[in-house]
Design a protein around this motif. Sequence first.
Motif, PDB file in Angstrom:
ATOM      1  N   PHE A 229       0.826  -1.204   0.000  1.00 55.80           N
ATOM      2  CA  PHE A 229       0.000   0.000   0.000  1.00 55.80           C
ATOM      3  C   PHE A 229       0.862   1.256   0.000  1.00 55.80           C
ATOM      4  O   PHE A 229       0.551   2.227  -0.706  1.00 55.80           O
ATOM      5  N   LEU A 230       1.947   1.256   0.763  1.00 57.05           N
ATOM      6  CA  LEU A 230       2.806   2.442   0.842  1.00 57.05           C
ATOM      7  C   LEU A 230       3.483   2.728  -0.502  1.00 57.05           C
ATOM      8  O   LEU A 230       3.503   3.872  -0.962  1.00 57.05           O
ATOM      9  N   THR A 231       4.046   1.691  -1.116  1.00 47.80           N
ATOM     10  CA  THR A 231       4.722   1.893  -2.402  1.00 47.80           C
ATOM     11  C   THR A 231       3.718   2.212  -3.511  1.00 47.80           C
ATOM     12  O   THR A 231       4.015   2.996  -4.415  1.00 47.80           O
ATOM     13  N   GLY A 232       2.527   1.625  -3.414  1.00 47.52           N
ATOM     14  CA  GLY A 232       1.506   1.901  -4.429  1.00 47.52           C
ATOM     15  C   GLY A 232       0.957   3.302  -4.344  1.00 47.52           C
ATOM     16  O   GLY A 232       0.476   3.853  -5.351  1.00 47.52           O
ATOM     17  N   LEU A 233       1.024   3.913  -3.165  1.00 46.29           N
ATOM     18  CA  LEU A 233       0.491   5.267  -2.977  1.00 46.29           C
ATOM     19  C   LEU A 233       1.498   6.362  -3.307  1.00 46.29           C
ATOM     20  O   LEU A 233       1.162   7.543  -3.207  1.00 46.29           O
ATOM     21  N   VAL A 234       2.718   5.990  -3.670  1.00 45.34           N
ATOM     22  CA  VAL A 234       3.745   6.994  -3.989  1.00 45.34           C
ATOM     23  C   VAL A 234       3.269   8.008  -5.037  1.00 45.34           C
ATOM     24  O   VAL A 234       3.474   9.215  -4.867  1.00 45.34           O
ATOM     25  N   PRO A 235       2.610   7.584  -6.124  1.00 45.65           N
ATOM     26  CA  PRO A 235       2.131   8.591  -7.096  1.00 45.65           C
ATOM     27  C   PRO A 235       1.119   9.572  -6.505  1.00 45.65           C
ATOM     28  O   PRO A 235       1.012  10.702  -6.984  1.00 45.65           O
ATOM     29  N   MET A 236       0.399   9.175  -5.464  1.00 43.80           N
ATOM     30  CA  MET A 236      -0.603  10.062  -4.875  1.00 43.80           C
ATOM     31  C   MET A 236       0.026  11.259  -4.168  1.00 43.80           C
ATOM     32  O   MET A 236      -0.632  12.286  -3.979  1.00 43.80           O
ATOM     33  N   ILE A 237       1.286  11.140  -3.765  1.00 42.36           N
ATOM     34  CA  ILE A 237       1.929  12.232  -3.035  1.00 42.36           C
ATOM     35  C   ILE A 237       2.801  13.106  -3.933  1.00 42.36           C
ATOM     36  O   ILE A 237       3.595  13.912  -3.432  1.00 42.36           O
ATOM     37  N   GLY A 238       2.687  12.951  -5.242  1.00 41.91           N
ATOM     38  CA  GLY A 238       3.370  13.888  -6.120  1.00 41.91           C
ATOM     39  C   GLY A 238       4.003  13.329  -7.365  1.00 41.91           C
ATOM     40  O   GLY A 238       4.172  14.053  -8.355  1.00 41.91           O
ATOM     41  N   TRP A 239       4.368  12.030  -7.382  1.00 42.57           N
ATOM     42  CA  TRP A 239       5.051  11.465  -8.554  1.00 42.57           C
ATOM     43  C   TRP A 239       3.997  11.041  -9.577  1.00 42.57           C
ATOM     44  O   TRP A 239       3.749   9.870  -9.811  1.00 42.57           O
ATOM     45  N   ASN A 240       3.382  12.051 -10.213  1.00 44.33           N
ATOM     46  CA  ASN A 240       2.318  11.793 -11.175  1.00 44.33           C
ATOM     47  C   ASN A 240       2.337  12.847 -12.274  1.00 44.33           C
ATOM     48  O   ASN A 240       3.235  13.701 -12.311  1.00 44.33           O
ATOM     49  N   ASN A 241       1.355  12.806 -13.138  1.00 42.05           N
ATOM     50  CA  ASN A 241       1.300  13.712 -14.294  1.00 42.05           C
ATOM     51  C   ASN A 241       0.413  14.933 -14.057  1.00 42.05           C
ATOM     52  O   ASN A 241      -0.033  15.568 -15.011  1.00 42.05           O
ATOM     53  N   HIS A 242       0.164  15.287 -12.809  1.00 46.00           N
ATOM     54  CA  HIS A 242      -0.764  16.392 -12.515  1.00 46.00           C
ATOM     55  C   HIS A 242      -0.289  17.717 -13.100  1.00 46.00           C
ATOM     56  O   HIS A 242      -1.094  18.536 -13.553  1.00 46.00           O
TER      57      HIS A 242
END
Length: 330
Positions: free
Chosen positions: A142-155
């Motif tokens: 869950f922790l590694t899967g949530l990494v994009p939610m805290i900033g590593w994404n295409n927002h």
Amino acid sequence: MMSSSPGIKVREHVDMVYISMETAIAVASVMGNVLVVLVVCVNRALRDTTFSFIVSLAVADIAVGVLVIPLAIIISLGYNTHFYTCLFFSCLLLMITQSSILSLLAIAIDRYLRVKIPTRYSIIVTQGRVYVAVCLCWILSFLTGLVPMIGWNNHDVQGNLNISNEIICEFTTVMRMDYMVYFNFFGLVVTPLTIMIILYAEIFRMIRRQLNRRAEATCDGDRYFQKELKLAKSLALVVLLFIVCWLPIHVMNCISFFYPKCHIPKFVMYIGIFMSHVNSALNPMVYAFRIKRFRMTLIQITHRCMFKPTTPTPCPTSTPGFSEKVDINM
């Protein structure tokens, strides 16, 4: 307008075929892995440390059928959603995948310790520690899967969002490929799988050495290591199937990242995604065909469901002949 109509129809046909195949795999995955959990619950002889991790893997595969495949279908259809809603759906896909990998790694470590320190194994690998390890696998997933939610994404990618902050929900729209390639693939997939391959190679080497040594001394192979060898082969096959099923989609992600001008057809991407989901339905088949105690318990459960006894009998907590706590017989 008329010239584009055939192309649209072909795409709709591809989408329908993909959705139909994914639905069939979802049903097979859920049914097969529910049986895995049921067999372990019924047969006391299978309630050991290794099968605790196998149950964890089965739960992850059930989640693939219940959550991952429906979400993958939704994402493939490209609905309009809020950016972070789509991102969260995409992260759930990664969480379940990562829990499967960590469960496989835990199984490999467990079998390695069982062969490396057979006399001290039951002292070191207690059921309580196994439960802690299973919980850690899911927490890390869950922790590694949530990494994009805290900033590593295409927002923050230019043109990604419209005025209402809604997007056409697609995996590549919200998920950054550098995260998928460097962090997810190289870090969270390749590294654990490499460790697993090394562990199983060492397991086979130690077992072969022990069998050869005992054969020279007593002219008879050791039953314990024979069983360990058979079970190790079955579990190594599970790892091999995981690699075969998941490698194509990760290779496509690498191609998209390192060679952005190279266009991958949509139906090819569908095949890669479909293969990754097929893996969840294959594991119960491996257990059924390769592990004798599992197969026999499954046959008894099926027989009781299809041919109910005419006289009422109390429901046993374990299958006859399997209640003793012994090593797994292949």
